[in-house]
Design a protein around this motif. Sequence first.
Motif, mmCIF file in Angstrom:
data_model
loop_
_atom_site.group_PDB
_atom_site.id
_atom_site.type_symbol
_atom_site.label_atom_id
_atom_site.label_comp_id
_atom_site.label_asym_id
_atom_site.label_seq_id
_atom_site.Cartn_x
_atom_site.Cartn_y
_atom_site.Cartn_z
ATOM 1 N N MET A 197 45.202 20.958 -13.816
ATOM 2 C CA MET A 197 44.879 22.250 -14.439
ATOM 3 C C MET A 197 45.781 23.347 -13.826
ATOM 4 O O MET A 197 45.769 23.565 -12.630
ATOM 5 C CB MET A 197 43.414 22.589 -14.188
ATOM 6 N N SER A 198 46.583 24.020 -14.640
ATOM 7 C CA SER A 198 47.575 24.962 -14.126
ATOM 8 C C SER A 198 46.998 26.367 -14.004
ATOM 9 O O SER A 198 46.011 26.715 -14.641
ATOM 10 C CB SER A 198 48.787 24.989 -15.062
ATOM 11 N N ILE A 199 47.669 27.158 -13.178
ATOM 12 C CA ILE A 199 47.309 28.568 -13.030
ATOM 13 C C ILE A 199 48.278 29.376 -13.878
ATOM 14 O O ILE A 199 49.434 29.562 -13.505
ATOM 15 C CB ILE A 199 47.388 29.004 -11.556
ATOM 16 N N SER A 200 47.831 29.839 -15.021
ATOM 17 C CA SER A 200 48.713 30.557 -15.945
ATOM 18 C C SER A 200 48.723 32.054 -15.649
ATOM 19 O O SER A 200 47.810 32.588 -15.002
ATOM 20 C CB SER A 200 48.257 30.339 -17.392
ATOM 21 N N ILE A 201 49.771 32.707 -16.124
ATOM 22 C CA ILE A 201 49.887 34.157 -15.970
ATOM 23 C C ILE A 201 48.728 34.853 -16.670
ATOM 24 O O ILE A 201 48.165 35.833 -16.156
ATOM 25 C CB ILE A 201 51.240 34.640 -16.520
ATOM 26 N N LYS A 202 48.349 34.342 -17.823
ATOM 27 C CA LYS A 202 47.251 34.948 -18.585
ATOM 28 C C LYS A 202 45.949 34.932 -17.788
ATOM 29 O O LYS A 202 45.190 35.904 -17.781
ATOM 30 C CB LYS A 202 47.065 34.206 -19.914
ATOM 31 N N LYS A 203 45.707 33.831 -17.090
ATOM 32 C CA LYS A 203 44.480 33.727 -16.286
ATOM 33 C C LYS A 203 44.514 34.708 -15.113
ATOM 34 O O LYS A 203 43.500 35.320 -14.770
ATOM 35 C CB LYS A 203 44.303 32.297 -15.775
ATOM 36 N N LEU A 204 45.676 34.854 -14.513
ATOM 37 C CA LEU A 204 45.804 35.809 -13.418
ATOM 38 C C LEU A 204 45.630 37.242 -13.913
ATOM 39 O O LEU A 204 45.012 38.069 -13.242
ATOM 40 C CB LEU A 204 47.167 35.653 -12.747
ATOM 41 N N GLN A 205 46.169 37.527 -15.099
ATOM 42 C CA GLN A 205 45.985 38.857 -15.700
ATOM 43 C C GLN A 205 44.514 39.122 -15.989
ATOM 44 O O GLN A 205 44.023 40.237 -15.812
ATOM 45 C CB GLN A 205 46.807 38.968 -16.981
ATOM 46 N N LEU A 206 43.804 38.078 -16.413
ATOM 47 C CA LEU A 206 42.375 38.208 -16.695
ATOM 48 C C LEU A 206 41.605 38.508 -15.412
ATOM 49 O O LEU A 206 40.709 39.365 -15.390
ATOM 50 C CB LEU A 206 41.854 36.919 -17.331
ATOM 51 N N PHE A 207 41.950 37.823 -14.334
ATOM 52 C CA PHE A 207 41.317 38.068 -13.039
ATOM 53 C C PHE A 207 41.550 39.511 -12.596
ATOM 54 O O PHE A 207 40.612 40.220 -12.202
ATOM 55 C CB PHE A 207 41.865 37.079 -12.011
ATOM 56 N N ALA A 228 38.513 30.718 -19.274
ATOM 57 C CA ALA A 228 39.751 30.894 -18.517
ATOM 58 C C ALA A 228 39.461 31.269 -17.065
ATOM 59 O O ALA A 228 40.105 30.767 -16.133
ATOM 60 C CB ALA A 228 40.616 31.970 -19.175
ATOM 61 N N LEU A 229 38.483 32.143 -16.863
ATOM 62 C CA LEU A 229 38.119 32.548 -15.504
ATOM 63 C C LEU A 229 37.535 31.376 -14.725
ATOM 64 O O LEU A 229 37.835 31.184 -13.538
ATOM 65 C CB LEU A 229 37.125 33.706 -15.561
ATOM 66 N N LYS A 230 36.727 30.582 -15.399
ATOM 67 C CA LYS A 230 36.142 29.402 -14.769
ATOM 68 C C LYS A 230 37.241 28.419 -14.357
ATOM 69 O O LYS A 230 37.224 27.857 -13.255
ATOM 70 C CB LYS A 230 35.156 28.734 -15.725
ATOM 71 N N GLU A 231 38.207 28.199 -15.246
ATOM 72 C CA GLU A 231 39.308 27.277 -14.957
ATOM 73 C C GLU A 231 40.162 27.784 -13.794
ATOM 74 O O GLU A 231 40.620 26.998 -12.961
ATOM 75 C CB GLU A 231 40.172 27.088 -16.205
ATOM 76 N N LEU A 232 40.371 29.096 -13.744
ATOM 77 C CA LEU A 232 41.158 29.669 -12.650
ATOM 78 C C LEU A 232 40.453 29.447 -11.313
ATOM 79 O O LEU A 232 41.086 29.075 -10.316
ATOM 80 C CB LEU A 232 41.376 31.167 -12.893
ATOM 81 N N GLU A 233 39.150 29.668 -11.286
ATOM 82 C CA GLU A 233 38.382 29.458 -10.055
ATOM 83 C C GLU A 233 38.428 27.988 -9.627
ATOM 84 O O GLU A 233 38.545 27.685 -8.441
ATOM 85 C CB GLU A 233 36.943 29.921 -10.250
ATOM 86 N N GLU A 234 38.377 27.083 -10.600
ATOM 87 C CA GLU A 234 38.446 25.651 -10.288
ATOM 88 C C GLU A 234 39.821 25.283 -9.732
ATOM 89 O O GLU A 234 39.946 24.492 -8.800
ATOM 90 C CB GLU A 234 38.143 24.823 -11.538
ATOM 91 N N SER A 235 40.862 25.877 -10.312
ATOM 92 C CA SER A 235 42.225 25.607 -9.842
ATOM 93 C C SER A 235 42.444 26.133 -8.430
ATOM 94 O O SER A 235 43.102 25.498 -7.605
ATOM 95 C CB SER A 235 43.247 26.243 -10.793
ATOM 96 N N LEU A 236 41.886 27.316 -8.140
ATOM 97 C CA LEU A 236 42.049 27.919 -6.817
ATOM 98 C C LEU A 236 41.154 27.267 -5.771
ATOM 99 O O LEU A 236 41.461 27.289 -4.580
ATOM 100 C CB LEU A 236 41.748 29.420 -6.891
ATOM 101 N N GLY A 237 40.032 26.742 -6.225
ATOM 102 C CA GLY A 237 39.127 26.071 -5.304
ATOM 103 C C GLY A 237 38.095 26.971 -4.670
ATOM 104 O O GLY A 237 37.447 26.585 -3.688
ATOM 105 N N TYR A 238 37.944 28.187 -5.201
ATOM 106 C CA TYR A 238 36.917 29.093 -4.687
ATOM 107 C C TYR A 238 36.545 30.111 -5.771
ATOM 108 O O TYR A 238 37.346 30.410 -6.664
ATOM 109 C CB TYR A 238 37.414 29.825 -3.432
ATOM 110 N N PRO A 239 35.304 30.624 -5.706
ATOM 111 C CA PRO A 239 34.876 31.608 -6.715
ATOM 112 C C PRO A 239 35.538 32.960 -6.490
ATOM 113 O O PRO A 239 35.712 33.394 -5.355
ATOM 114 C CB PRO A 239 33.364 31.692 -6.500
#
Length: 294
Positions: free
Chosen positions: A1-11, A37-48
Amino acid sequence: MSISIKKLQLFEATARLGKLTKAASELSLSQSAASQALKELEESLGYPLFERVGRDLLITENGLKSLPKVRQIADLLDSLKLANLNTMSGVLRIVASATIATYLLPKLIAKFVKLYPEVVPEIHIGNTQMVIDYLAKGKASIGLIEGPVVHKHLQITPWQQDKLQIFCPIDHPLAKKGVINLEQLQQHAWVLREHGSGTRAIFDAAIEQAGAQINLGIELTRQGAIKESVKAGLGLGCLSQLTITEELKNGSLVALKSPLNLSRRFSLVTHKDSHHNLLVQKFIDYLTKESPNK
């Protein structure tokens, strides 16, 4: 699962706006897509990144640590969008405490925009605590405060000297002498700024240092309301010298000398990585060189 720019912008947008729905709207995403997208980003990073409290999303400690790095990426993306990379342009998000925003910032901004016409200032006004909150949540890129503060995620840089002034109405018993002693400080009622403001923090510290206790009459959030309340006889006031210059000139208020140490320093508040944002760094350089009295 990748960390996309869109997900970072959403965060970043969620942290800045405080609502996932607002962030989704800003990025033209549906509510369900944003949540996923936020859920996937948290899973990719490994923390909420956020924790839900009622209907609100509160950023976590790990989220706060990650936010500056995400802003670096956002700043780099913004720089790529500029039509002319040699032109200083973009939105300059500033949050300033009331005295600075009212009496110093307008002239400074006017000169800066004249130098860089493609810069669009976005200014928010509040007390010192609001400035810190805005910076911490990414709602602004630079803050200007009046009171002492410490924050582990922000950089506090001394800027300009200032001094608070005690004052009274023209018909007050102390007006003729223009002086107030420690005993009198404790006898009269006071009209002061609210807790959380830099002005109040400096005044309270000076009173504590003098070993005194005051009689608080009213707390107000605006300098104008404090000045009018003092004129009406509701108590003595204490504000920055900058805020009562006109009233002292026209004789509607009287300055009182006191034994209190009411000197203070205005400060710039930035993220520790603010040097990555060229526009913010340019404005910081401008502020440190420019005297507000020029």
